[in-house]
Design a protein around this motif. Structure first.
Motif, PDB file in Angstrom:
ATOM      1  N   MET A  19       0.823  -1.206   0.000  1.00 35.05           N
ATOM      2  CA  MET A  19       0.000   0.000   0.000  1.00 35.05           C
ATOM      3  C   MET A  19       0.864   1.266   0.000  1.00 35.05           C
ATOM      4  O   MET A  19       0.475   2.280  -0.546  1.00 35.05           O
ATOM      5  CB  MET A  19      -0.948   0.016   1.198  1.00 35.05           C
ATOM      6  N   LEU A  98      -7.469  -1.629  -4.093  1.00 39.73           N
ATOM      7  CA  LEU A  98      -7.430  -0.880  -2.834  1.00 39.73           C
ATOM      8  C   LEU A  98      -6.591   0.385  -2.956  1.00 39.73           C
ATOM      9  O   LEU A  98      -6.998   1.458  -2.493  1.00 39.73           O
ATOM     10  CB  LEU A  98      -6.852  -1.749  -1.715  1.00 39.73           C
ATOM     11  N   ARG A  99      -5.437   0.249  -3.560  1.00 40.19           N
ATOM     12  CA  ARG A  99      -4.551   1.410  -3.708  1.00 40.19           C
ATOM     13  C   ARG A  99      -5.236   2.487  -4.554  1.00 40.19           C
ATOM     14  O   ARG A  99      -5.225   3.665  -4.214  1.00 40.19           O
ATOM     15  CB  ARG A  99      -3.237   1.003  -4.350  1.00 40.19           C
ATOM     16  N   TYR A 101      -8.468   2.834  -5.040  1.00 41.97           N
ATOM     17  CA  TYR A 101      -9.639   3.300  -4.294  1.00 41.97           C
ATOM     18  C   TYR A 101      -9.260   4.428  -3.332  1.00 41.97           C
ATOM     19  O   TYR A 101      -9.917   5.452  -3.273  1.00 41.97           O
ATOM     20  CB  TYR A 101     -10.256   2.124  -3.538  1.00 41.97           C
ATOM     21  N   TYR A 102      -8.175   4.245  -2.595  1.00 41.06           N
ATOM     22  CA  TYR A 102      -7.772   5.259  -1.624  1.00 41.06           C
ATOM     23  C   TYR A 102      -7.111   6.473  -2.263  1.00 41.06           C
ATOM     24  O   TYR A 102      -6.902   7.484  -1.605  1.00 41.06           O
ATOM     25  CB  TYR A 102      -6.898   4.645  -0.532  1.00 41.06           C
ATOM     26  N   ALA A 103      -6.826   6.400  -3.561  1.00 39.25           N
ATOM     27  CA  ALA A 103      -6.300   7.565  -4.266  1.00 39.25           C
ATOM     28  C   ALA A 103      -7.421   8.505  -4.716  1.00 39.25           C
ATOM     29  O   ALA A 103      -7.162   9.646  -5.080  1.00 39.25           O
ATOM     30  CB  ALA A 103      -5.482   7.112  -5.478  1.00 39.25           C
ATOM     31  N   GLU A 106     -12.241  11.579  -1.033  1.00 38.43           N
ATOM     32  CA  GLU A 106     -13.147  10.898  -0.109  1.00 38.43           C
ATOM     33  C   GLU A 106     -14.618  10.942  -0.522  1.00 38.43           C
ATOM     34  O   GLU A 106     -15.307   9.931  -0.452  1.00 38.43           O
ATOM     35  CB  GLU A 106     -12.995  11.462   1.305  1.00 38.43           C
ATOM     36  N   ARG A 109     -15.049   8.640  -3.367  1.00 38.06           N
ATOM     37  CA  ARG A 109     -14.792   7.283  -2.906  1.00 38.06           C
ATOM     38  C   ARG A 109     -16.031   6.712  -2.229  1.00 38.06           C
ATOM     39  O   ARG A 109     -16.389   5.559  -2.424  1.00 38.06           O
ATOM     40  CB  ARG A 109     -13.593   7.299  -1.949  1.00 38.06           C
ATOM     41  N   ARG A 110     -16.715   7.517  -1.439  1.00 34.99           N
ATOM     42  CA  ARG A 110     -17.928   7.063  -0.752  1.00 34.99           C
ATOM     43  C   ARG A 110     -19.012   6.675  -1.755  1.00 34.99           C
ATOM     44  O   ARG A 110     -19.683   5.666  -1.596  1.00 34.99           O
ATOM     45  CB  ARG A 110     -18.441   8.160   0.195  1.00 34.99           C
TER      46      ARG A 110
END
Length: 123
Positions: A19, A98-99, A101-103, A106, A109-110
């Motif tokens: 990550m 995942l990587r 997604y977190y880029a 927010e 992303r939600r």
């Protein structure tokens, strides 16, 4: 024989390292060991000493407790069927997702999370 705790800690090391975008070589150099030792830690073949785990946690910017998170849940769910691959943290596609997604910011992303939940329930 691998101990389940060593395997779990190794998976968490691999997960966090991946990550962060850190290679095994970079992590090994930062803690003063060879990358082959990192490989052995990540597979659970070798146990990580407390002091080495402390060093790894510092390099990966997490608390030592991070490596034990989810341990009791893993033990509870052992042998229970689910829809996930046997080891989601070794699935490169899942980790890349995942990587990515977190880029995403927010709020977006939600919305993506909500969409994924709806699609999975419809499948």
């Amino acid at each position: 024989m691998k101990h389940p705790v060593d395997v779990h800690v190794g998976k968490r090391i691999r997960h966090r390292r991946w990550m962060n975008g850190t290679t095994q070589q970079q992590l090994a150099e930062a803690v003063g060991i060879k990358f082959q030792q990192i490989q052995k830690y990540e597979t659970g073949m070798n146990r990580v000493s407390a002091s080495r785990l402390w060093d790894i946690a510092n390099v990966l910017n997490v608390d030592v407790a991070f490596f034990f998170e989810g341990l009791s849940e893993d033990q509870k769910s052992a042998g229970k069927p689910n829809d996930l691959p046997g080891d989601i943290l070794t699935d490169k596609e899942a980790l890349e997702l995942l990587r990515s997604y977190y880029a995403i910011p927010e709020n977006q992303r939600r919305r993506l999370f909500d969409l994924a939940r709806v699609l999975s329930e419809a499948a």
